[in-house]
Design an enzyme around this catalytic site. Structure first.
Site, short mmCIF file in Angstrom:
data_model
loop_
_atom_site.label_atom_id
_atom_site.label_comp_id
_atom_site.label_asym_id
_atom_site.label_seq_id
_atom_site.Cartn_x
_atom_site.Cartn_y
_atom_site.Cartn_z
N LEU A 99 0.82 -1.21 0.00
CA LEU A 99 0.00 0.00 0.00
C LEU A 99 0.86 1.26 0.00
O LEU A 99 0.55 2.23 -0.70
CB LEU A 99 -0.93 0.00 1.21
CG LEU A 99 -1.85 1.22 1.37
CD1 LEU A 99 -2.80 1.34 0.20
CD2 LEU A 99 -2.61 1.15 2.70
N ASP A 148 14.25 1.70 10.30
CA ASP A 148 13.22 1.12 11.15
C ASP A 148 12.70 2.26 12.03
O ASP A 148 13.47 2.92 12.72
CB ASP A 148 13.85 0.01 12.01
CG ASP A 148 12.83 -0.76 12.83
OD1 ASP A 148 11.88 -0.14 13.34
OD2 ASP A 148 13.00 -1.98 12.98
N TYR A 243 -3.73 -4.85 17.69
CA TYR A 243 -3.70 -4.12 16.41
C TYR A 243 -4.83 -3.09 16.36
O TYR A 243 -4.62 -1.93 16.01
CB TYR A 243 -3.82 -5.10 15.24
CG TYR A 243 -3.91 -4.42 13.90
CD1 TYR A 243 -2.76 -4.04 13.21
CD2 TYR A 243 -5.15 -4.15 13.30
CE1 TYR A 243 -2.84 -3.41 11.98
CE2 TYR A 243 -5.23 -3.52 12.08
CZ TYR A 243 -4.07 -3.15 11.42
OH TYR A 243 -4.16 -2.52 10.20
N LYS A 247 -4.55 1.10 16.11
CA LYS A 247 -5.10 1.94 15.06
C LYS A 247 -6.05 3.00 15.62
O LYS A 247 -6.13 4.12 15.10
CB LYS A 247 -5.80 1.09 14.01
CG LYS A 247 -4.83 0.22 13.21
CD LYS A 247 -3.73 1.08 12.55
CE LYS A 247 -2.77 0.26 11.72
NZ LYS A 247 -1.74 1.08 11.05
N ILE A 276 -8.30 -5.05 2.45
CA ILE A 276 -7.63 -4.82 1.17
C ILE A 276 -7.15 -6.16 0.61
O ILE A 276 -6.48 -6.93 1.30
CB ILE A 276 -6.43 -3.87 1.33
CG1 ILE A 276 -6.88 -2.55 1.96
CG2 ILE A 276 -5.78 -3.62 -0.02
CD1 ILE A 276 -5.74 -1.59 2.22
N THR A 278 -4.76 -8.18 -1.17
CA THR A 278 -3.35 -8.19 -1.57
C THR A 278 -2.88 -9.63 -1.68
O THR A 278 -3.61 -10.58 -1.35
CB THR A 278 -2.48 -7.47 -0.52
OG1 THR A 278 -2.53 -8.21 0.71
CG2 THR A 278 -2.97 -6.05 -0.28
#
Length: 339
Positions: A99, A148, A243, A247, A276, A278
């Site tokens: 992305l 990083d 996660y 977000k 998405i 992918t």
């Protein structure tokens, strides 16, 4: 859900854009950071300060007279010039592939000079296609810097060196992140801390480094951070408590950054993608075929998105087309979280 989603067995962490390995000390790091452009210097054109949008092509006049061809040359002096990025320098983290790279290419098409930042020693093969296209077709330049985002001294050094070399810094898309699918009762503190260190602190420190340079040059700028629809909902059948929390934190960071930096002319917004499609998600479907069947039914359009459907959002948020937009979340999830 960002396109970085990968999972197999519970507790198996997937760091698709950032390595869990610590980066070397700064003297070694500074040499290594320049290695890609030193070995493979990108071709293209440097940005010129205050360069106006290009004039519309001569062909436009003929097209408008007889309507034989399209006359909508977007981003020119006659057609939505506020979308043009021809004098902008923009950083995109997590842009070695996926992305982030798709959004970097969209910014290049709009005229920006783009620096891709990622932890990979070498970017993906597709990166070189985009870099070649930038030089030969688009008249701009795509650079690469290995870093990083957890290495804050190294990150600050990279951002400042780019800013110094260009004499400005106009935009950031913070797309780097990691994913882990593990039930909350089985999460370890180590895994949770890694998730927050990358997805929250990494985004925080990247935005901070870029904002400092924007303030130094007194030009303002725009920062867009990749959040997720999962920052607003708990995904049915997808167990990602850390996660999702990370977000949600990104969305709240954007609101606070916007409130603190607005008087410097810096706008801060988020993009919240839905699921998405992918290559990594396709691999996930092989393990969980029911998700390939069920996920499209969970939004109002009945299908999954692809990375290319987020190109316009990146250009919109970085460009002057969104000049009165800040502290907002641009949710692009097919209506998933509105149901």
């Amino acid at each position: 859900m960002a396109s970085i989603l990968r999972t197999s067995a519970p507790r198996a962490i997937r760091t698709t854009l950032l390595s869990s390995r610590r980066t070397p000390a700064l003297p070694i790091l500074q040499t290594r950071l320049q290695s890609h452009d030193t070995r493979n210097p990108p071709r293209g054109n440097p940005p010129i300060a205050n360069r106006p949008p290009p004039d519309a092509p001569r062909e436009e006049a003929g097209a408008l007279r007889n309507n034989s061809k399209s006359g909508s040359y977007l981003g020119t002096t006659k057609r939505l010039p506020e979308f043009n990025l021809n004098d902008k320098v923009v950083l995109v983290t997590g842009a070695a592939r996926g992305l982030g790279l798709v959004q970097a290419e969209a910014l290049l098409e709009a005229g920006a000079t783009v620096y891709a930042l990622d932890r990979m020693p070498e970017p993906s093969a597709d990166f070189y296609r985009v870099q070649k296209r930038a030089a030969e077709e688009l008249g701009t330049t795509l650079h690469y810097r290995q870093i990083d985002v957890r290495d804050v001294p190294g990150l600050n050094e990279v951002v400042k060196s780019i800013s110094d070399s260009q004499g400005k810094l106009d935009g950031l898309i913070a797309a780097a992140g990691i994913q882990q699918e593990t039930p909350a009762l089985e999460y370890t503190a180590k895994d949770a801390n890694l998730m927050f260190e990358v997805n929250v602190t990494g985004v925080f420190m990247t935005a901070q480094a870029v904002a400092k340079e924007m303030i130094r040059w007194k030009r303002g700028g725009s920062i867009a951070m990749i959040a997720s629809m999962s920052g607003a909902v708990a995904n049915k059948g997808l167990i990602c408590p850390a996660y999702n929390a990370s977000k949600a934190a990104v969305m709240q960071l954007a609101r606070n950054f916007a409130s603190e930096w607005g008087h410097y002319g810096i706008r801060v917004n988020t993009i919240s993608p839905g699921y998405i499609k992918t290559a990594m998600v396709e691999a996930l479907f092989e393990q969980y075929p029911e998700r390939k069947r069920d996920w499209p039914t969970q939004n109002m359009l009945g299908k999954l998105s692809v990375p290319q459907q987020y190109r316009g959002a990146a250009v919109f948020l970085i460009s002057d087309a969104s000049s009165f937009m800040t502290a907002a979340d641009l949710r692009i999830d097919g209506g998933h979280s509105a149901w």
